[in-house]
Design a protein around this motif. Sequence first.
Motif, PDB file in Angstrom:
ATOM      1  N   SER A 163      -9.174  16.116  -2.348  1.00  0.00           N
ATOM      2  CA  SER A 163      -7.749  16.792  -2.077  1.00  0.00           C
ATOM      3  C   SER A 163      -7.273  16.790  -0.744  1.00  0.00           C
ATOM      4  O   SER A 163      -6.088  17.247  -0.567  1.00  0.00           O
ATOM      5  N   ASN A 164      -7.981  16.137   0.245  1.00  0.00           N
ATOM      6  CA  ASN A 164      -7.519  16.126   1.647  1.00  0.00           C
ATOM      7  C   ASN A 164      -7.941  15.069   2.270  1.00  0.00           C
ATOM      8  O   ASN A 164      -9.146  15.200   2.664  1.00  0.00           O
ATOM      9  N   ILE A 165      -7.286  14.071   2.356  1.00  0.00           N
ATOM     10  CA  ILE A 165      -7.495  12.549   2.787  1.00  0.00           C
ATOM     11  C   ILE A 165      -7.060  12.384   4.348  1.00  0.00           C
ATOM     12  O   ILE A 165      -5.836  12.770   4.557  1.00  0.00           O
ATOM     13  N   LEU A 166      -7.987  11.895   5.109  1.00  0.00           N
ATOM     14  CA  LEU A 166      -7.766  11.656   6.286  1.00  0.00           C
ATOM     15  C   LEU A 166      -7.542   9.945   6.429  1.00  0.00           C
ATOM     16  O   LEU A 166      -8.376   9.218   6.048  1.00  0.00           O
TER      17      LEU A 166
ATOM     18  N   GLU B  29      -2.344  -3.673  10.953  1.00  0.00           N
ATOM     19  CA  GLU B  29      -2.507  -4.201   9.470  1.00  0.00           C
ATOM     20  C   GLU B  29      -3.362  -3.502   8.813  1.00  0.00           C
ATOM     21  O   GLU B  29      -3.183  -3.136   7.373  1.00  0.00           O
ATOM     22  N   HIS B  30      -4.802  -3.457   9.093  1.00  0.00           N
ATOM     23  CA  HIS B  30      -5.839  -2.901   8.558  1.00  0.00           C
ATOM     24  C   HIS B  30      -5.557  -1.495   8.075  1.00  0.00           C
ATOM     25  O   HIS B  30      -5.893  -1.026   7.175  1.00  0.00           O
ATOM     26  N   ALA B  31      -5.059  -0.603   9.094  1.00  0.00           N
ATOM     27  CA  ALA B  31      -4.550   0.662   9.034  1.00  0.00           C
ATOM     28  C   ALA B  31      -3.297   0.850   7.899  1.00  0.00           C
ATOM     29  O   ALA B  31      -3.613   1.956   7.256  1.00  0.00           O
ATOM     30  N   VAL B  32      -2.607   0.001   7.971  1.00  0.00           N
ATOM     31  CA  VAL B  32      -1.427   0.135   7.048  1.00  0.00           C
ATOM     32  C   VAL B  32      -2.002  -0.134   5.703  1.00  0.00           C
ATOM     33  O   VAL B  32      -1.734   0.506   4.822  1.00  0.00           O
ATOM     34  N   ARG B  33      -3.023  -1.067   5.531  1.00  0.00           N
ATOM     35  CA  ARG B  33      -3.840  -1.241   4.460  1.00  0.00           C
ATOM     36  C   ARG B  33      -4.391  -0.004   3.892  1.00  0.00           C
ATOM     37  O   ARG B  33      -4.522   0.542   2.447  1.00  0.00           O
ATOM     38  N   ALA B  34      -5.064   0.631   4.650  1.00  0.00           N
ATOM     39  CA  ALA B  34      -5.762   1.758   4.515  1.00  0.00           C
ATOM     40  C   ALA B  34      -4.720   2.760   3.984  1.00  0.00           C
ATOM     41  O   ALA B  34      -5.060   3.671   3.091  1.00  0.00           O
TER      42      ALA B  34
ATOM     43  N   LYS C 104      -2.300   6.108  -0.090  1.00  0.00           N
ATOM     44  CA  LYS C 104      -1.128   6.719  -0.891  1.00  0.00           C
ATOM     45  C   LYS C 104      -1.532   6.527  -2.324  1.00  0.00           C
ATOM     46  O   LYS C 104      -1.088   7.347  -3.129  1.00  0.00           O
ATOM     47  N   GLY C 105      -1.960   5.607  -2.888  1.00  0.00           N
ATOM     48  CA  GLY C 105      -2.144   5.211  -4.184  1.00  0.00           C
ATOM     49  C   GLY C 105      -3.119   6.414  -4.821  1.00  0.00           C
ATOM     50  O   GLY C 105      -2.964   6.897  -5.920  1.00  0.00           O
TER      51      GLY C 105
ATOM     52  N   GLY D 247       7.185   3.457   8.812  1.00  0.00           N
ATOM     53  CA  GLY D 247       8.297   3.075   8.190  1.00  0.00           C
ATOM     54  C   GLY D 247       8.545   3.899   7.031  1.00  0.00           C
ATOM     55  O   GLY D 247       8.177   5.328   6.677  1.00  0.00           O
ATOM     56  N   GLY D 248       9.037   3.255   5.944  1.00  0.00           N
ATOM     57  CA  GLY D 248       9.376   3.954   4.337  1.00  0.00           C
ATOM     58  C   GLY D 248       8.169   3.909   3.548  1.00  0.00           C
ATOM     59  O   GLY D 248       8.266   4.127   2.407  1.00  0.00           O
ATOM     60  N   LEU D 249       7.009   3.469   4.001  1.00  0.00           N
ATOM     61  CA  LEU D 249       5.905   3.546   3.121  1.00  0.00           C
ATOM     62  C   LEU D 249       5.325   4.767   2.276  1.00  0.00           C
ATOM     63  O   LEU D 249       4.946   4.748   1.450  1.00  0.00           O
ATOM     64  N   LEU D 250       5.791   5.773   2.987  1.00  0.00           N
ATOM     65  CA  LEU D 250       5.248   7.078   2.393  1.00  0.00           C
ATOM     66  C   LEU D 250       6.398   7.566   1.758  1.00  0.00           C
ATOM     67  O   LEU D 250       6.566   8.771   1.188  1.00  0.00           O
ATOM     68  N   ASP D 251       7.690   7.183   1.799  1.00  0.00           N
ATOM     69  CA  ASP D 251       9.096   7.701   1.211  1.00  0.00           C
ATOM     70  C   ASP D 251       8.693   7.819  -0.532  1.00  0.00           C
ATOM     71  O   ASP D 251       8.105   7.008  -0.996  1.00  0.00           O
ATOM     72  N   GLY D 252       9.327   9.091  -0.735  1.00  0.00           N
ATOM     73  CA  GLY D 252       9.238   9.354  -2.430  1.00  0.00           C
ATOM     74  C   GLY D 252       7.904   9.730  -2.629  1.00  0.00           C
ATOM     75  O   GLY D 252       7.572  10.416  -3.777  1.00  0.00           O
ATOM     76  N   LEU D 253       6.969   9.895  -1.777  1.00  0.00           N
ATOM     77  CA  LEU D 253       5.467  10.630  -2.263  1.00  0.00           C
ATOM     78  C   LEU D 253       5.864  12.092  -1.997  1.00  0.00           C
ATOM     79  O   LEU D 253       6.029  12.706  -1.024  1.00  0.00           O
ATOM     80  N   PRO D 254       5.421  12.737  -3.332  1.00  0.00           N
ATOM     81  CA  PRO D 254       5.627  14.423  -3.310  1.00  0.00           C
ATOM     82  C   PRO D 254       4.518  15.003  -2.510  1.00  0.00           C
ATOM     83  O   PRO D 254       4.619  16.162  -2.556  1.00  0.00           O
ATOM     84  N   ASN D 255       3.552  14.300  -2.034  1.00  0.00           N
ATOM     85  CA  ASN D 255       2.401  15.065  -1.507  1.00  0.00           C
ATOM     86  C   ASN D 255       2.879  15.435   0.002  1.00  0.00           C
ATOM     87  O   ASN D 255       3.473  14.885   0.676  1.00  0.00           O
ATOM     88  N   PRO D 256       2.090  16.491   0.308  1.00  0.00           N
ATOM     89  CA  PRO D 256       2.303  16.856   1.716  1.00  0.00           C
ATOM     90  C   PRO D 256       1.637  15.805   2.641  1.00  0.00           C
ATOM     91  O   PRO D 256       0.274  15.439   2.440  1.00  0.00           O
ATOM     92  N   VAL D 257       2.196  15.501   3.614  1.00  0.00           N
ATOM     93  CA  VAL D 257       1.476  14.444   4.645  1.00  0.00           C
ATOM     94  C   VAL D 257       1.846  14.801   6.183  1.00  0.00           C
ATOM     95  O   VAL D 257       2.910  15.453   6.555  1.00  0.00           O
TER      96      VAL D 257
END
Length: 165
Positions: free
Chosen positions: A4-7, A14-19, A24-25, A90-100
């Motif tokens: 429920s709480n992901i760091l 690039e590796h951090a973006v992949r993580a 996000k998934g 950038g827009g990677l997290l756009d549309g994600l309903p989760n708190p970030v």
Amino acid sequence: MKFSNILVPFDKSEHAVRALEIAKGLAEEDPGIRLHVVDVVYLSEMPPSLGLEANPYESVPPLAVDPELYRKLAEATLARERDDMDRAIGGLLDGLPNPVEVTAVNAPSVVDGINDYANDHGCDLIVMGSRGLGVLRGMLGSVSYGVLRSADVPVLVAKEPAERK
């Protein structure tokens, strides 16, 4: 096991973006999952004897500076790092309903900073890249290995997909 709480430690590589894509998934499966995207800045990277306009990546020992100036410099450096993170995400997290929460913290080491943040914020999973842009850049996975060895919570290490290699 439900997380429920992901760091996600995020050094803009690039590796951090992949993580972050993997986290996000996981988060998309449940809007109640909170994501923490965090970059750790070494205390030694703060330029305490230089002005606020100084390059935060040129270090000077903190003993020769007024503590209030050092605090202001640390805050300015972390604010600039958060801005850089926002641009890298950038827009990677756009549309994600989760708190970030996207933030930068200072710590004497990246491994300690990641583990301390996870403990202080009740994170129950760490999703991180296998290689990044840290000071130990040439050593394969030294930060991820350190976190794997010392974290109190599960660690998912995101390897680069085969088509990107």
